[in-house]
Scaffold this motif. Sequence first.
Motif, mmCIF file in Angstrom:
data_model
loop_
_atom_site.group_PDB
_atom_site.id
_atom_site.type_symbol
_atom_site.label_atom_id
_atom_site.label_comp_id
_atom_site.label_asym_id
_atom_site.label_seq_id
_atom_site.Cartn_x
_atom_site.Cartn_y
_atom_site.Cartn_z
ATOM 1 N N TYR A 110 0.888 -1.071 0.013
ATOM 2 C CA TYR A 110 -0.051 -0.019 -0.015
ATOM 3 C C TYR A 110 0.688 1.306 0.135
ATOM 4 C CZ TYR A 110 -2.299 3.733 2.386
ATOM 5 O OH TYR A 110 -2.566 5.005 2.891
ATOM 6 N N ARG A 111 1.967 1.372 0.865
ATOM 7 C CA ARG A 111 2.636 2.501 0.837
ATOM 8 C C ARG A 111 3.584 2.795 -0.555
ATOM 9 N NH1 ARG A 111 1.559 6.205 4.268
ATOM 10 N NH2 ARG A 111 3.619 6.962 3.546
ATOM 11 N N MET A 112 3.905 1.665 -0.953
ATOM 12 C CA MET A 112 4.720 1.693 -2.114
ATOM 13 C C MET A 112 3.640 2.323 -3.499
ATOM 14 S SD MET A 112 7.114 -1.235 -2.944
ATOM 15 C CE MET A 112 6.413 -2.646 -2.408
ATOM 16 N N VAL A 113 2.446 1.969 -3.446
ATOM 17 C CA VAL A 113 1.497 2.722 -4.407
ATOM 18 C C VAL A 113 1.326 4.033 -4.072
ATOM 19 C CG1 VAL A 113 -0.848 2.774 -5.437
ATOM 20 C CG2 VAL A 113 0.455 0.488 -4.848
ATOM 21 N N LEU A 114 1.254 4.298 -2.643
ATOM 22 C CA LEU A 114 0.989 5.758 -2.277
ATOM 23 C C LEU A 114 2.008 6.754 -2.750
ATOM 24 C CD1 LEU A 114 -1.320 7.392 -0.681
ATOM 25 C CD2 LEU A 114 0.299 7.036 1.486
ATOM 26 N N GLU A 115 3.285 6.136 -2.713
ATOM 27 C CA GLU A 115 4.573 6.934 -2.826
ATOM 28 C C GLU A 115 4.813 7.022 -4.261
ATOM 29 O OE1 GLU A 115 7.563 5.975 0.236
ATOM 30 O OE2 GLU A 115 6.327 6.713 1.955
ATOM 31 N N HIS A 116 4.550 5.882 -4.835
ATOM 32 C CA HIS A 116 4.867 5.881 -6.500
ATOM 33 C C HIS A 116 3.640 5.346 -7.205
ATOM 34 C CE1 HIS A 116 9.310 5.701 -5.138
ATOM 35 N NE2 HIS A 116 8.626 4.654 -4.011
ATOM 36 N N SER A 129 -1.736 -4.768 7.769
ATOM 37 C CA SER A 129 -1.983 -3.900 8.967
ATOM 38 C C SER A 129 -2.079 -2.441 8.387
ATOM 39 C CB SER A 129 -0.191 -3.985 9.782
ATOM 40 O OG SER A 129 0.832 -3.745 8.680
ATOM 41 N N PHE A 130 -2.709 -1.668 9.120
ATOM 42 C CA PHE A 130 -3.004 -0.224 8.821
ATOM 43 C C PHE A 130 -2.961 0.656 9.812
ATOM 44 C CE2 PHE A 130 -5.410 2.326 5.562
ATOM 45 C CZ PHE A 130 -4.778 1.934 4.310
ATOM 46 N N LYS A 131 -2.200 0.295 10.648
ATOM 47 C CA LYS A 131 -2.176 1.227 11.912
ATOM 48 C C LYS A 131 -1.704 2.667 11.622
ATOM 49 C CE LYS A 131 -0.867 1.686 16.975
ATOM 50 N NZ LYS A 131 -0.054 1.029 17.949
ATOM 51 N N GLY A 132 -2.176 3.543 12.069
ATOM 52 C CA GLY A 132 -1.786 4.960 11.826
ATOM 53 C C GLY A 132 -1.842 5.834 10.371
ATOM 54 N N GLU A 133 -2.778 5.022 9.700
ATOM 55 C CA GLU A 133 -3.094 5.613 8.331
ATOM 56 C C GLU A 133 -4.558 6.364 8.444
ATOM 57 O OE1 GLU A 133 -1.138 5.693 5.722
ATOM 58 O OE2 GLU A 133 0.269 4.607 7.067
ATOM 59 N N ASP A 135 -4.954 9.439 8.810
ATOM 60 C CA ASP A 135 -5.015 10.671 8.045
ATOM 61 C C ASP A 135 -4.378 10.378 6.539
ATOM 62 O OD1 ASP A 135 -2.299 9.919 8.645
ATOM 63 O OD2 ASP A 135 -1.645 11.843 9.306
ATOM 64 N N ALA A 136 -4.618 9.095 6.101
ATOM 65 C CA ALA A 136 -4.137 8.753 4.674
ATOM 66 C C ALA A 136 -4.614 9.864 4.001
ATOM 67 C CB ALA A 136 -4.609 7.510 4.345
ATOM 68 N N LYS A 137 -3.594 10.287 2.849
ATOM 69 C CA LYS A 137 -3.474 11.033 1.840
ATOM 70 C C LYS A 137 -4.521 10.220 0.729
ATOM 71 C CE LYS A 137 0.669 11.377 1.016
ATOM 72 N NZ LYS A 137 2.142 11.985 0.448
ATOM 73 N N GLU A 166 -12.108 2.034 3.808
ATOM 74 C CA GLU A 166 -12.732 3.468 3.348
ATOM 75 C C GLU A 166 -11.410 4.213 2.517
ATOM 76 O OE1 GLU A 166 -13.454 4.962 7.147
ATOM 77 O OE2 GLU A 166 -15.231 3.823 7.547
ATOM 78 N N VAL A 167 -10.178 4.105 2.893
ATOM 79 C CA VAL A 167 -8.948 4.824 2.265
ATOM 80 C C VAL A 167 -9.140 4.209 0.773
ATOM 81 C CG1 VAL A 167 -6.697 4.947 2.098
ATOM 82 C CG2 VAL A 167 -7.669 5.374 4.296
ATOM 83 N N LEU A 168 -9.015 2.869 0.482
ATOM 84 C CA LEU A 168 -8.760 2.283 -0.757
ATOM 85 C C LEU A 168 -10.197 2.370 -1.439
ATOM 86 C CD1 LEU A 168 -6.973 -0.750 0.017
ATOM 87 C CD2 LEU A 168 -5.950 1.306 -0.679
ATOM 88 N N ALA A 169 -11.370 2.522 -0.768
ATOM 89 C CA ALA A 169 -12.490 2.866 -1.699
ATOM 90 C C ALA A 169 -12.651 4.083 -2.320
ATOM 91 C CB ALA A 169 -13.959 2.526 -0.699
ATOM 92 N N ARG A 170 -12.128 4.897 -1.600
ATOM 93 C CA ARG A 170 -12.145 6.197 -2.351
ATOM 94 C C ARG A 170 -11.557 6.538 -3.771
ATOM 95 N NH1 ARG A 170 -11.428 8.205 3.227
ATOM 96 N NH2 ARG A 170 -9.263 8.470 2.962
ATOM 97 N N THR A 171 -10.716 5.465 -4.105
ATOM 98 C CA THR A 171 -10.176 5.324 -5.601
ATOM 99 C C THR A 171 -11.292 5.059 -6.481
ATOM 100 O OG1 THR A 171 -9.507 3.140 -5.222
ATOM 101 C CG2 THR A 171 -7.897 4.635 -4.494
#
Length: 204
Positions: A110-116, A129-133, A135-137, A166-171
């Motif tokens: 997930y983080r790799m997609v977010l950053e690239h 795991s998704f702890k701390g996300e 405030d995901a962009k 929720e974060v991924l569904a917004r895509t």
Amino acid sequence: MAASVDFDGDDDLLLLGFHGFGNDEHEMIRIIDALYAGTGREANYISFRGTYDRPFIGNSYWYPDGCGVAERRRECTRVGEAVVKLLRSPVYDRFRKVLIGFSQGGYLSYRMVLEHPDVFDAAVLMSPSFKGEEDAKTIEGSTWFALCYGDGDHTIPASDQRNAREVLARTGRLFHHVCPGLGHGINDEEIAALHSWLFGADRA
């Protein structure tokens, strides 16, 4: 309606595997082999081993268990930059790149997609795991996502699982699957659902 990829009939996929905490690269090889079973196709893949070895009891991890959000993200950034650098080789130009990871490896993917956001065509996140996300962009780019959890998974808190969805569904590009009775693991039902999503046997 579930989002679906358009990979049916193609043999140009390159799967990039990232195992969970305390395992090794063979974990993802077994999963990839299972996904391709019955397709008549040969999988193209690179399965990576975690960057840190566990002393005494063996195998590896991508970031220390229980570490803070900043450290987790920093470690994912390091791995992601190395993977993207590897993929710049012309030998990989013809492939569509699919990340696939379990638990820590799912979060790393997930983080790799977010950053690239322009590198990967799809990402399969199995019990990430998704702890701390919280405030995901917004996730830029056009990557398709598959997100799978077991409804008996108590390793990943329910709040983190909801946030991931929720974060991924917004895509608008999310396939979400919940496996009844499954804990923090992978079973045949999950493999079958992902097989259908990747290869078009049962698109919603």
